[in-house]
Design a protein around this motif. Sequence first.
Motif, PDB file in Angstrom:
ATOM      1  N   HIS A   2       0.822  -1.211   0.000  1.00  0.00           N
ATOM      2  CA  HIS A   2       0.000   0.000   0.000  1.00  0.00           C
ATOM      3  C   HIS A   2       0.856   1.262   0.000  1.00  0.00           C
ATOM      4  O   HIS A   2       0.363   2.344  -0.324  1.00  0.00           O
ATOM      5  CB  HIS A   2      -0.938   0.008   1.212  1.00  0.00           C
ATOM      6  CG  HIS A   2      -2.017  -1.027   1.119  1.00  0.00           C
ATOM      7  ND1 HIS A   2      -2.814  -1.365   2.185  1.00  0.00           N
ATOM      8  CD2 HIS A   2      -2.423  -1.791   0.085  1.00  0.00           C
ATOM      9  CE1 HIS A   2      -3.670  -2.306   1.817  1.00  0.00           C
ATOM     10  NE2 HIS A   2      -3.442  -2.580   0.546  1.00  0.00           N
ATOM     11  N   ALA A   3       2.138   1.114   0.366  1.00  0.00           N
ATOM     12  CA  ALA A   3       3.014   2.281   0.377  1.00  0.00           C
ATOM     13  C   ALA A   3       3.230   2.834  -1.019  1.00  0.00           C
ATOM     14  O   ALA A   3       3.607   3.997  -1.179  1.00  0.00           O
ATOM     15  CB  ALA A   3       4.362   1.916   1.013  1.00  0.00           C
TER      16      ALA A   3
ATOM     17  N   THR B  14       6.013  -4.418   6.252  1.00  0.00           N
ATOM     18  CA  THR B  14       6.455  -5.211   5.111  1.00  0.00           C
ATOM     19  C   THR B  14       5.343  -6.106   4.585  1.00  0.00           C
ATOM     20  O   THR B  14       4.283  -6.250   5.204  1.00  0.00           O
ATOM     21  CB  THR B  14       7.671  -6.069   5.485  1.00  0.00           C
ATOM     22  OG1 THR B  14       7.297  -6.944   6.570  1.00  0.00           O
ATOM     23  CG2 THR B  14       8.848  -5.207   5.906  1.00  0.00           C
ATOM     24  N   TYR B  15       5.634  -6.710   3.460  1.00  0.00           N
ATOM     25  CA  TYR B  15       4.693  -7.610   2.797  1.00  0.00           C
ATOM     26  C   TYR B  15       5.529  -8.703   2.132  1.00  0.00           C
ATOM     27  O   TYR B  15       6.678  -8.468   1.761  1.00  0.00           O
ATOM     28  CB  TYR B  15       3.876  -6.853   1.752  1.00  0.00           C
ATOM     29  CG  TYR B  15       2.659  -7.572   1.251  1.00  0.00           C
ATOM     30  CD1 TYR B  15       1.459  -7.521   1.948  1.00  0.00           C
ATOM     31  CD2 TYR B  15       2.694  -8.309   0.064  1.00  0.00           C
ATOM     32  CE1 TYR B  15       0.330  -8.174   1.488  1.00  0.00           C
ATOM     33  CE2 TYR B  15       1.571  -8.975  -0.404  1.00  0.00           C
ATOM     34  CZ  TYR B  15       0.394  -8.903   0.308  1.00  0.00           C
ATOM     35  OH  TYR B  15      -0.721  -9.554  -0.148  1.00  0.00           O
ATOM     36  N   THR B  16       4.990  -9.899   1.984  1.00  0.00           N
ATOM     37  CA  THR B  16       5.726 -10.976   1.325  1.00  0.00           C
ATOM     38  C   THR B  16       5.076 -11.301  -0.017  1.00  0.00           C
ATOM     39  O   THR B  16       3.861 -11.486  -0.099  1.00  0.00           O
ATOM     40  CB  THR B  16       5.752 -12.246   2.199  1.00  0.00           C
ATOM     41  OG1 THR B  16       4.410 -12.607   2.558  1.00  0.00           O
ATOM     42  CG2 THR B  16       6.576 -12.009   3.454  1.00  0.00           C
TER      43      THR B  16
ATOM     44  N   ALA C 178       6.669   5.770  -3.004  1.00  0.00           N
ATOM     45  CA  ALA C 178       7.314   5.658  -4.310  1.00  0.00           C
ATOM     46  C   ALA C 178       8.307   6.800  -4.502  1.00  0.00           C
ATOM     47  O   ALA C 178       8.019   7.952  -4.183  1.00  0.00           O
ATOM     48  CB  ALA C 178       6.269   5.679  -5.423  1.00  0.00           C
ATOM     49  N   VAL C 179       9.482   6.475  -5.022  1.00  0.00           N
ATOM     50  CA  VAL C 179      10.524   7.475  -5.263  1.00  0.00           C
ATOM     51  C   VAL C 179      10.593   7.854  -6.731  1.00  0.00           C
ATOM     52  O   VAL C 179      11.451   8.649  -7.132  1.00  0.00           O
ATOM     53  CB  VAL C 179      11.893   6.950  -4.797  1.00  0.00           C
ATOM     54  CG1 VAL C 179      11.899   6.735  -3.301  1.00  0.00           C
ATOM     55  CG2 VAL C 179      12.273   5.663  -5.537  1.00  0.00           C
TER      56      VAL C 179
ATOM     57  N   THR D  42       9.301   4.370   2.398  1.00  0.00           N
ATOM     58  CA  THR D  42       8.114   3.956   3.156  1.00  0.00           C
ATOM     59  C   THR D  42       8.245   4.281   4.639  1.00  0.00           C
ATOM     60  O   THR D  42       7.242   4.337   5.347  1.00  0.00           O
ATOM     61  CB  THR D  42       7.883   2.443   2.998  1.00  0.00           C
ATOM     62  OG1 THR D  42       9.059   1.733   3.406  1.00  0.00           O
ATOM     63  CG2 THR D  42       7.582   2.092   1.559  1.00  0.00           C
ATOM     64  N   ALA D  43       9.487   4.496   5.118  1.00  0.00           N
ATOM     65  CA  ALA D  43       9.654   4.851   6.533  1.00  0.00           C
ATOM     66  C   ALA D  43       9.022   6.194   6.852  1.00  0.00           C
ATOM     67  O   ALA D  43       8.705   6.484   8.008  1.00  0.00           O
ATOM     68  CB  ALA D  43      11.143   4.875   6.886  1.00  0.00           C
TER      69      ALA D  43
END
Length: 293
Positions: A212-213, A243-245, A219-220, A234-235
């Motif tokens: 969701h980030a 996190t997500y897997t 996003a950069v 995302t920090a």
Amino acid sequence: MSFAEREAARVDAAEERAERYADRSGRAAASSQAARDTSDRIGERFWMGQPILVGHHSEGRARRDQERMHNAMRQSIAEGERAGYWASRAAAAEAYERYRKNPGRTLRRIEKLEAERRGVLRERDGVDDKGRTADVWRRPPSEARREELTRRLAEYDEELTYWAETIKEAERRGFKVWGRADFVKGDFVQWRGSWYEVTRVNAKTATVPHIHAAFDGGAVGAVGGCRVVTRAATAETRHKGSTYTLPYNEVSGRMSAEQMRAALAGEAIPADPRDITPEPAPTPGSLPPSPPA
């Protein structure tokens, strides 16, 4: 019938359905157009907005024509919707084989079948597929049940062999089966239209910043229209390092950290040594390749 024969029969049945549905769609479309033509032909009497003359001797006929025109238009709309319905069914039937043999979907199917097979093996022998004891307290099955489980194991093996060959054929056509050995921490993995920085490499999944980030400021930039999400970015979002897997069988691409830096900067993307296939070493006694002319 073997599993391959049953699968071929299902494909043939899907092709027959596609032809049948396409024919129904064509007939419904023709009926829709005929009803539309009838409505237009009746409507020519009211060209330029000719009103119904109340009290005139033509009023009765005009009202009947108006009702016939409306009925024909309603029929045209209904038949058009029916044509669209059967056209969509035909398209789905035509895509059956392509859907069944989609490599990513096939990999997930193989994983599911292997898990089911392990469950059957545990019930029959009390061990998993690596011979490890699954449950020392499990009662052995009856002879009839054991025969049934043995038959099911044979069916799983046959189906798994079929789908494994399907993946091999996809690989021969250029499909890449991603796995743990293909990634290191810091790589970027492409998943459903976004690139995510790999923060950990697991046995069957890659850990990445929360998906969701990508929509919340993580996003950069973008590469090829796909958002690029980094752990550092995302920090600063509300996810704060969550996190997500991502399963490897859903991955569609990879970039090294160096490649991603070049892509974001608009520079030429360097080659990844992992993507370069080494030339086979010459066998002893063989002649070296001739130099180019």
